[in-house]
Design a protein around this motif. Sequence first.
Motif, PDB file in Angstrom:
ATOM      1  N   UNK A   1      68.926  62.995 -13.357  1.00 28.68           N
ATOM      2  CA  UNK A   1      69.339  64.223 -12.672  1.00 28.68           C
ATOM      3  C   UNK A   1      69.418  65.390 -13.653  1.00 28.68           C
ATOM      4  N   UNK A   2      69.924  65.131 -14.867  1.00 27.18           N
ATOM      5  CA  UNK A   2      70.012  66.199 -15.872  1.00 27.18           C
ATOM      6  C   UNK A   2      68.631  66.714 -16.255  1.00 27.18           C
ATOM      7  N   UNK A   3      67.687  65.788 -16.451  1.00 26.76           N
ATOM      8  CA  UNK A   3      66.326  66.188 -16.824  1.00 26.76           C
ATOM      9  C   UNK A   3      65.668  66.970 -15.694  1.00 26.76           C
ATOM     10  N   UNK A   4      65.811  66.488 -14.469  1.00 27.10           N
ATOM     11  CA  UNK A   4      65.212  67.173 -13.323  1.00 27.10           C
ATOM     12  C   UNK A   4      65.764  68.581 -13.179  1.00 27.10           C
TER      13      UNK A   4
ATOM     14  N   UNK B   1      74.861  56.955 -23.711  1.00 28.77           N
ATOM     15  CA  UNK B   1      76.235  56.815 -23.217  1.00 28.77           C
ATOM     16  C   UNK B   1      76.392  57.364 -21.810  1.00 28.77           C
ATOM     17  N   UNK B   2      75.274  57.784 -21.189  1.00 27.47           N
ATOM     18  CA  UNK B   2      75.300  58.317 -19.832  1.00 27.47           C
ATOM     19  C   UNK B   2      74.425  57.420 -18.959  1.00 27.47           C
ATOM     20  N   UNK B   3      74.846  57.056 -17.756  1.00 26.67           N
ATOM     21  CA  UNK B   3      74.023  56.233 -16.864  1.00 26.67           C
ATOM     22  C   UNK B   3      72.647  56.863 -16.637  1.00 26.67           C
ATOM     23  N   UNK B   4      71.633  56.008 -16.464  1.00 28.68           N
ATOM     24  CA  UNK B   4      70.266  56.503 -16.378  1.00 28.68           C
ATOM     25  C   UNK B   4      70.069  57.433 -15.189  1.00 28.68           C
TER      26      UNK B   4
ATOM     27  N   UNK C   1      67.177  66.860 -22.994  1.00 26.19           N
ATOM     28  CA  UNK C   1      67.576  67.383 -21.688  1.00 26.19           C
ATOM     29  C   UNK C   1      68.389  66.359 -20.905  1.00 26.19           C
ATOM     30  N   UNK C   2      68.254  65.081 -21.261  1.00 28.52           N
ATOM     31  CA  UNK C   2      69.003  64.031 -20.561  1.00 28.52           C
ATOM     32  C   UNK C   2      70.510  64.170 -20.744  1.00 28.52           C
ATOM     33  N   UNK C   3      70.926  64.870 -21.807  1.00 27.37           N
ATOM     34  CA  UNK C   3      72.357  65.026 -22.075  1.00 27.37           C
ATOM     35  C   UNK C   3      73.026  66.020 -21.136  1.00 27.37           C
ATOM     36  N   UNK C   4      72.241  66.924 -20.559  1.00 24.17           N
ATOM     37  CA  UNK C   4      72.813  67.913 -19.654  1.00 24.17           C
ATOM     38  C   UNK C   4      73.638  68.980 -20.332  1.00 24.17           C
ATOM     39  N   UNK C   5      73.487  69.130 -21.655  1.00 25.05           N
ATOM     40  CA  UNK C   5      74.285  70.104 -22.401  1.00 25.05           C
ATOM     41  C   UNK C   5      73.659  71.497 -22.293  1.00 25.05           C
ATOM     42  N   UNK C   6      74.488  72.493 -22.021  1.00 26.39           N
ATOM     43  CA  UNK C   6      73.987  73.849 -21.795  1.00 26.39           C
ATOM     44  C   UNK C   6      73.274  74.398 -23.021  1.00 26.39           C
ATOM     45  N   UNK C   7      73.766  74.052 -24.225  1.00 25.22           N
ATOM     46  CA  UNK C   7      73.138  74.581 -25.427  1.00 25.22           C
ATOM     47  C   UNK C   7      71.722  74.022 -25.611  1.00 25.22           C
ATOM     48  N   UNK C   8      71.504  72.768 -25.217  1.00 23.95           N
ATOM     49  CA  UNK C   8      70.166  72.180 -25.304  1.00 23.95           C
ATOM     50  C   UNK C   8      69.234  72.807 -24.268  1.00 23.95           C
TER      51      UNK C   8
END
Length: 304
Positions: free
Chosen positions: A161-164, A153-156, A113-120
């Motif tokens: 924010x992506x996980x939340x 490769x994405x700032x923490x 979920x940290x990647x913020x990808x819609x498919x995930x």
Amino acid sequence: MKRRNFIQKTALTSGALSLGGALAYGSDKNSDADYHFNLKYAPHFGMFKNSAGDDPIAQLNFMAEQGFTAFEDNGMMGRDVSLQTKIGETLARHNMTMGVFVVEKGGNMANTLAAGKSEYIDIFLDGCRRAVEVAKRVNAKWMTVVPGGFERNIPIGIQNANVIEALRRGAEIFEPHGLVMVLEPLSDSPDLYLRTSAQTYLICKGVDSPSCKILYDIYHMQKNEGNLIHNMDLTWEEIAYIQIGDNPGRNEPTTGEINYKNIFKHLYEKGYKGVLGMEHGNSKPGRAGELAVIDAYKKVDGFM
């Protein structure tokens, strides 16, 4: 031991809207047994198969006979609907509380979920929707969620924010049903996104939902951060579920370094009436090893 391997090893053949919700939820002491535990320890399938046989319902009956008042099953979502129904009926007959099962999203490290990808996120949300139906069959309230691995490769801050955001969408699915996803920080790999109780506390505060709380696994947290009682107290208002395993070895209490009698006494005195999942192996083989597990729990439960 990785969760996937742990589930496979301990399957049939061998993974509260707030803490206040956890305190209120559950059954009275089990009337089937001569021994009554002070807390709701929850065995899993396979833990007593040498004593009860391979049939899962027989194993549940055995757990009840030994005085256990709860049960958990990481792999519940993968079981046949008919078996899920029988499990729910058996738990109700014994007045036992159903503990966690794992929300299917492809594994601990997968579809992060940290990647913020819609498919995930879509895979995760599909697992949440299906988990609602499983929960109804077995009268479950809590479901384990592991957000996945770091997306390095994405700032923490962006990962947080992506996980939340993803978990908020999952909470929206669970909230109308009074269900709670419990986030579990793990020690299996440094590549896992969720590692400490403080980090998980931050995420839960960010999601800000009664359907997103902490699963505090004592085994994993002993490995990752130690200072167990202090850290549980710091994050207490977000803890809805607790799991057990001694370290090293991830076996029953009394086999490692953790003073479980003191921890259980502390939880009891705080008024915790939620489930304590026995997510560990048996230190000794065969029926003798299974009886040793029961004896170990009686020993550490003797804090009164």
